[in-house]
Scaffold this motif. Structure first.
Motif, PDB file in Angstrom:
ATOM      1  N   UNK A 170     -64.724 -35.325   7.594  1.00  0.00           N
ATOM      2  CA  UNK A 170     -63.545 -34.527   7.325  1.00  0.00           C
ATOM      3  C   UNK A 170     -62.710 -35.240   6.320  1.00  0.00           C
ATOM      4  N   UNK A 171     -62.467 -36.463   6.337  1.00  0.00           N
ATOM      5  CA  UNK A 171     -61.664 -37.171   5.131  1.00  0.00           C
ATOM      6  C   UNK A 171     -62.406 -37.112   3.731  1.00  0.00           C
ATOM      7  N   UNK A 172     -63.634 -37.331   3.860  1.00  0.00           N
ATOM      8  CA  UNK A 172     -64.280 -37.273   2.697  1.00  0.00           C
ATOM      9  C   UNK A 172     -64.128 -35.466   2.016  1.00  0.00           C
ATOM     10  N   UNK A 173     -64.110 -34.736   2.861  1.00  0.00           N
ATOM     11  CA  UNK A 173     -64.245 -33.376   2.348  1.00  0.00           C
ATOM     12  C   UNK A 173     -62.726 -32.939   2.042  1.00  0.00           C
ATOM     13  N   UNK A 222     -53.168 -42.920  21.633  1.00  0.00           N
ATOM     14  CA  UNK A 222     -52.822 -44.366  22.082  1.00  0.00           C
ATOM     15  C   UNK A 222     -51.821 -44.711  20.662  1.00  0.00           C
ATOM     16  N   UNK A 223     -50.928 -45.521  21.166  1.00  0.00           N
ATOM     17  CA  UNK A 223     -50.022 -46.195  20.431  1.00  0.00           C
ATOM     18  C   UNK A 223     -50.480 -47.132  19.438  1.00  0.00           C
ATOM     19  N   UNK A 224     -50.183 -47.159  18.292  1.00  0.00           N
ATOM     20  CA  UNK A 224     -50.873 -48.044  17.359  1.00  0.00           C
ATOM     21  C   UNK A 224     -52.218 -47.583  16.486  1.00  0.00           C
ATOM     22  N   UNK A 225     -52.811 -46.535  17.257  1.00  0.00           N
ATOM     23  CA  UNK A 225     -54.028 -45.871  16.610  1.00  0.00           C
ATOM     24  C   UNK A 225     -53.702 -44.831  15.459  1.00  0.00           C
ATOM     25  N   UNK A 226     -54.632 -44.800  14.685  1.00  0.00           N
ATOM     26  CA  UNK A 226     -54.608 -43.652  13.674  1.00  0.00           C
ATOM     27  C   UNK A 226     -55.463 -42.449  13.865  1.00  0.00           C
ATOM     28  N   UNK A 227     -54.915 -41.444  13.348  1.00  0.00           N
ATOM     29  CA  UNK A 227     -55.656 -40.129  13.814  1.00  0.00           C
ATOM     30  C   UNK A 227     -55.496 -39.221  12.436  1.00  0.00           C
ATOM     31  N   UNK A 228     -56.590 -38.401  12.272  1.00  0.00           N
ATOM     32  CA  UNK A 228     -56.464 -37.229  11.174  1.00  0.00           C
ATOM     33  C   UNK A 228     -55.906 -36.017  12.030  1.00  0.00           C
ATOM     34  N   UNK A 229     -54.815 -35.574  11.726  1.00  0.00           N
ATOM     35  CA  UNK A 229     -54.024 -34.456  12.340  1.00  0.00           C
ATOM     36  C   UNK A 229     -54.192 -33.158  11.432  1.00  0.00           C
ATOM     37  N   UNK A 230     -54.488 -32.224  12.197  1.00  0.00           N
ATOM     38  CA  UNK A 230     -54.647 -30.710  11.794  1.00  0.00           C
ATOM     39  C   UNK A 230     -53.477 -30.049  12.792  1.00  0.00           C
ATOM     40  N   UNK A 231     -52.062 -29.763  12.109  1.00  0.00           N
ATOM     41  CA  UNK A 231     -51.088 -29.438  13.083  1.00  0.00           C
ATOM     42  C   UNK A 231     -50.707 -28.044  12.885  1.00  0.00           C
ATOM     43  N   UNK A 232     -50.321 -27.217  13.739  1.00  0.00           N
ATOM     44  CA  UNK A 232     -49.679 -25.881  13.295  1.00  0.00           C
ATOM     45  C   UNK A 232     -48.212 -26.015  13.531  1.00  0.00           C
ATOM     46  N   UNK A 258     -62.212 -24.812   6.960  1.00  0.00           N
ATOM     47  CA  UNK A 258     -61.250 -23.527   7.685  1.00  0.00           C
ATOM     48  C   UNK A 258     -59.954 -24.224   8.503  1.00  0.00           C
ATOM     49  N   UNK A 259     -60.541 -25.512   8.938  1.00  0.00           N
ATOM     50  CA  UNK A 259     -59.432 -26.240   9.750  1.00  0.00           C
ATOM     51  C   UNK A 259     -58.347 -26.560   8.668  1.00  0.00           C
ATOM     52  N   UNK A 260     -58.797 -27.248   7.491  1.00  0.00           N
ATOM     53  CA  UNK A 260     -57.720 -27.583   6.523  1.00  0.00           C
ATOM     54  C   UNK A 260     -56.815 -26.264   6.215  1.00  0.00           C
ATOM     55  N   UNK A 261     -57.267 -25.295   5.673  1.00  0.00           N
ATOM     56  CA  UNK A 261     -56.559 -23.942   5.334  1.00  0.00           C
ATOM     57  C   UNK A 261     -55.834 -23.322   6.321  1.00  0.00           C
ATOM     58  N   UNK A 262     -56.246 -23.391   7.579  1.00  0.00           N
ATOM     59  CA  UNK A 262     -55.550 -23.053   8.815  1.00  0.00           C
ATOM     60  C   UNK A 262     -54.217 -23.599   9.412  1.00  0.00           C
ATOM     61  N   UNK A 263     -54.354 -24.862   9.096  1.00  0.00           N
ATOM     62  CA  UNK A 263     -53.285 -25.963   9.581  1.00  0.00           C
ATOM     63  C   UNK A 263     -52.218 -25.639   8.588  1.00  0.00           C
ATOM     64  N   UNK A 264     -51.102 -25.903   9.648  1.00  0.00           N
ATOM     65  CA  UNK A 264     -49.698 -26.149   8.434  1.00  0.00           C
ATOM     66  C   UNK A 264     -49.682 -27.417   7.836  1.00  0.00           C
TER      67      UNK A 264
END
Length: 156
Positions: free
Chosen positions: A138-141, A103-113, A42-48
């Motif tokens: 989340x990444x595996x899915x 934090x500058x330099x860190x990686x994140x998985x984004x779900x953005x609208x 749901x997070x995946x399909x709802x996010x732009x």
């Protein structure tokens, strides 16, 4: 005379207690999402836009504006949906009790609208955006989904 001293001591103690409560009391603001435990699908399909991004820079909120919105300048490491560029800017809350600490330099998985008027992307505390180091499930899915490896199942 003794009763009067006891009454004065009680009043003094009451005054000190009330003063301490007034000084130490401050409003507590809490974040509350509309939904909790939203499934990854749901997070995946709802996010732009869904992508892994590294924070290259953070622009703080404009002090002239009343908004508490910072801009994250990101390097896209892996785009899953809605992103076709190597860099992207995403707005987020800043200076509120609901901020996500980026934090500058860190990686994140984004779900953005996407804001329909400004077309800007926004990732907030309830979007599902998370630290890359804690996003294995989340990444595996998502990787299976984008490679057509997830099958549908219905239960009743």
């Amino acid at each position: 005379m003794i009763k009067r001293e006891v009454d004065v001591k009680r009043l003094l103690l009451l005054f000190i207690t009330l003063t301490c409560l007034i000084i130490s009391a401050h409003p507590v603001l809490a974040c509350q999402c509309d939904e909790y435990g939203v499934p990854i699908c749901a997070q995946y399909w709802r996010a732009h836009a869904v992508f892994v991004g590294q924070v290259r820079d953070i622009s703080p909120p404009d002090p002239k504006s009343n908004e508490s919105i910072a801009t994250l300048h990101l390097i896209v490491h892996q785009a899953f949906r809605g992103i076709t560029t190597a860099t992207v800017d995403v707005s987020t809350l800043s200076g509120t009790s609901c901020d996500m600490k980026f934090v500058k330099g860190k990686r994140y998985l984004f779900f953005a609208d996407q804001n329909p008027e400004s077309k800007k992307l926004f990732a907030g505390p309830c979007s599902g955006t998370t630290d890359f180091e804690h996003a294995d499930d989340e990444l595996n899915y998502i990787r299976k989904l984008t490679q057509q490896g997830v099958s549908e199942s219905f239960g009743g």
